[in-house]
Design a protein around this motif. Structure first.
Motif, PDB file in Angstrom:
ATOM      1  N   ASP A 177       0.029   1.631  -0.309  1.00 21.26           N
ATOM      2  CA  ASP A 177       1.076   0.785  -0.626  1.00 21.26           C
ATOM      3  C   ASP A 177       0.708  -0.914  -0.578  1.00 21.26           C
ATOM      4  O   ASP A 177       1.290  -1.516  -0.840  1.00 21.26           O
ATOM      5  N   HIS A 207       2.216  11.132   8.184  1.00 21.88           N
ATOM      6  CA  HIS A 207       2.862   9.877   8.952  1.00 21.88           C
ATOM      7  C   HIS A 207       3.399   9.954  10.304  1.00 21.88           C
ATOM      8  O   HIS A 207       3.763   9.147  10.919  1.00 21.88           O
ATOM      9  N   GLU A 253       1.443  12.932  -7.334  1.00 21.01           N
ATOM     10  CA  GLU A 253       1.317  11.929  -6.477  1.00 21.01           C
ATOM     11  C   GLU A 253       2.548  12.001  -5.654  1.00 21.01           C
ATOM     12  O   GLU A 253       3.727  12.119  -6.146  1.00 21.01           O
ATOM     13  N   ASN A 302       5.124   9.551  -4.321  1.00 22.49           N
ATOM     14  CA  ASN A 302       6.208   8.983  -4.641  1.00 22.49           C
ATOM     15  C   ASN A 302       6.841   9.433  -6.027  1.00 22.49           C
ATOM     16  O   ASN A 302       8.147   9.422  -5.812  1.00 22.49           O
ATOM     17  N   ASN A 343      -1.702  14.318  -4.932  1.00 18.39           N
ATOM     18  CA  ASN A 343      -2.096  14.268  -3.558  1.00 18.39           C
ATOM     19  C   ASN A 343      -1.123  14.981  -2.669  1.00 18.39           C
ATOM     20  O   ASN A 343      -0.580  14.991  -1.686  1.00 18.39           O
ATOM     21  N   ILE A 390       7.537   0.974  -2.998  1.00 20.43           N
ATOM     22  CA  ILE A 390       6.328   1.348  -2.542  1.00 20.43           C
ATOM     23  C   ILE A 390       6.864   2.891  -1.880  1.00 20.43           C
ATOM     24  O   ILE A 390       6.267   3.543  -1.111  1.00 20.43           O
ATOM     25  N   ASP A 414       1.382   3.234   5.738  1.00 19.40           N
ATOM     26  CA  ASP A 414       0.954   2.420   4.760  1.00 19.40           C
ATOM     27  C   ASP A 414       2.038   1.515   4.059  1.00 19.40           C
ATOM     28  O   ASP A 414       1.515   0.281   3.924  1.00 19.40           O
ATOM     29  N   ASP A 415       3.144   1.760   4.314  1.00 22.61           N
ATOM     30  CA  ASP A 415       4.091   0.941   3.964  1.00 22.61           C
ATOM     31  C   ASP A 415       4.311  -0.341   4.880  1.00 22.61           C
ATOM     32  O   ASP A 415       4.390  -1.222   4.665  1.00 22.61           O
ATOM     33  N   ASN A 460       8.751   9.480   2.934  1.00 18.55           N
ATOM     34  CA  ASN A 460       7.826  10.227   3.811  1.00 18.55           C
ATOM     35  C   ASN A 460       8.259  10.802   5.027  1.00 18.55           C
ATOM     36  O   ASN A 460       7.978  11.699   5.650  1.00 18.55           O
TER      37      ASN A 460
HETATM   38  C1  BDR Z   1       2.372   7.034  -1.319  1.00 17.03           C
HETATM   39  O1  BDR Z   1       2.992   8.343  -0.676  1.00 17.03           O
HETATM   40  C2  BDR Z   1       3.337   7.890   0.835  1.00 17.03           C
HETATM   41  O2  BDR Z   1       2.975   8.863   1.693  1.00 17.03           O
HETATM   42  C3  BDR Z   1       2.814   6.687   1.335  1.00 17.03           C
HETATM   43  O3  BDR Z   1       3.637   5.924   1.878  1.00 17.03           O
HETATM   44  C4  BDR Z   1       2.541   6.072  -0.376  1.00 17.03           C
HETATM   45  O4  BDR Z   1       3.703   5.213  -0.812  1.00 17.03           O
HETATM   46  C5  BDR Z   1       0.886   7.736  -1.602  1.00 17.03           C
HETATM   47  O5  BDR Z   1       0.928   8.550  -2.486  1.00 17.03           O
END
Ligand code: BDR
Ligand code: CA
Length: 306
Positions: free
Chosen positions: A236, A77, A161, A163, A154, A119, A12-13, A35
């Motif tokens: 991101d 990823h 989360e 990050n 997550n 991000i 997603d980056d 990641n």
């Molecule tokens: C964030 O965590 C990473 O896995 C993604 O790239 C995003 O920056 C989402 O929680």
């Protein structure tokens, strides 16, 4: 307004970086571990810039969180962070300067005009802030993708989360060092997923950016479906949309946000003073919703499918 993107690519980056190059002026990519390890993340950043045909400088930064080691997100990823497609190695090389130092140098070069878009884990930003606490006075805007503002994270530490959970100490340094920033959290990205079928059509385009993105995102798209997610999640990219077009935000709340550093069940959680009980000044504009059609248009154009 030039953008400096601090990133740990990351599928997603990659979409966020494509969007930035399609719609803005990118001063640099500064790369951190997150990641995947720093080596893979750096290689992915270089490959992406090469695929775009841009001459954006890329700087290597932190290889590990500030204090405690953390697990990566390779299970989402791919082991290489870009879906294990076995792409041909980039010819480009990283610039010979640490990311945190480049960030400080560029903040002087573009004083008052730079938009920082973070991000990945906040390690590079925290290092830069510790070297020069006056950094925020030269930055026009900071947009952070991170956190889960009502605790629906997550990671294995349920409310965290990725990050923020990867380097909570760095997040604490940034959340206390910047007087005000935009926060685009995980929960907002779940509300703003891309419809699966629509997204498949976008990445089926002939543009080289779409072809590359189709390949590197194949596993993540499957992962999103298997997990029963509402669509393709692109946290991101959502943060980048907010950075590129502040007016895209349709609902936001200004609140004080802090990072839990110690909790056995909650380390890395973002704690929001929703009721304004503490009287501390609001350090974050929490983005709750954006104009979905506009977000999709920005993403589509970045894939060459507008
Ligand atoms: C964030 O965590 C990473 O896995 C993604 O790239 C995003 O920056 C989402 O929680
Ligand atoms: Ca990321």
């Amino acid at each position: 307004m030039p953008l400096l993107i601090d990133t740990d690519p990351g599928v997603d980056d990659a979409l966020a970086i494509l969007m930035a190059h399609a719609h803005g002026e990118v001063a640099a990519l500064t790369v951190t571990a997150g990641n995947v390890g720093l080596g893979h993340a750096l290689r992915n950043a270089l490959k992406l810039v090469e695929t775009i045909g841009a001459d954006t400088p890329v700087f290597a930064g932190a290889a590990a969180p500030l204090v405690r080691a953390a697990a990566d997100a390779a299970f989402v990823h791919g082991r290489d962070g870009f879906g294990d497609t076995g792409y041909r190695a980039p010819a480009r090389r990283a610039a010979d300067e640490h990311a945190a130092l480049a960030l400080l140098r560029l903040s002087h070069a573009h004083a008052g005009r730079l938009t920082l878009v973070a991000i990945g884990p906040l390690t590079n930003l925290a290092l830069a802030l510790r070297l020069d606490p006056a950094l925020p006075t030269r930055v026009a805007r900071l947009v952070v993708m991170g956190g889960a503002v009502t605790g629906r994270g997550n990671t294995q530490l349920v409310p965290a989360e990725f990050n923020i959970g990867f380097d909570p100490e760095a997040a604490h340094v940034v959340f206390t060092g910047f007087p005000h920033f935009d926060l685009v959290d995980w929960e907002a990205s779940v509300r703003h997923a891309f419809d699966f079928e629509r997204f498949e059509r976008w990445v089926a385009a002939a543009d080289p950016r779409a072809r590359f993105y189709a390949a590197i995102s194949r596993k993540v798209r499957a992962f999103n479906r298997e997990r029963g997610r509402p669509g393709v999640l692109a946290a991101d990219a959502l943060a980048m949309a907010v950075a590129l077009e502040p007016g895209i935000v349709t609902r936001a709340e200004d609140r004080h946000v802090a990072v839990e550093l110690d909790g056995a069940l909650t380390r890395g959680a973002t704690v929001v003073d929703w009721e304004r009980r503490l009287g501390a000044p609001a350090n974050a504009r929490i983005v709750l919703d954006v104009d979905q059609a506009r977000f999709e248009a920005l993403a589509r154009a970045a894939l060459g499918t507008a």
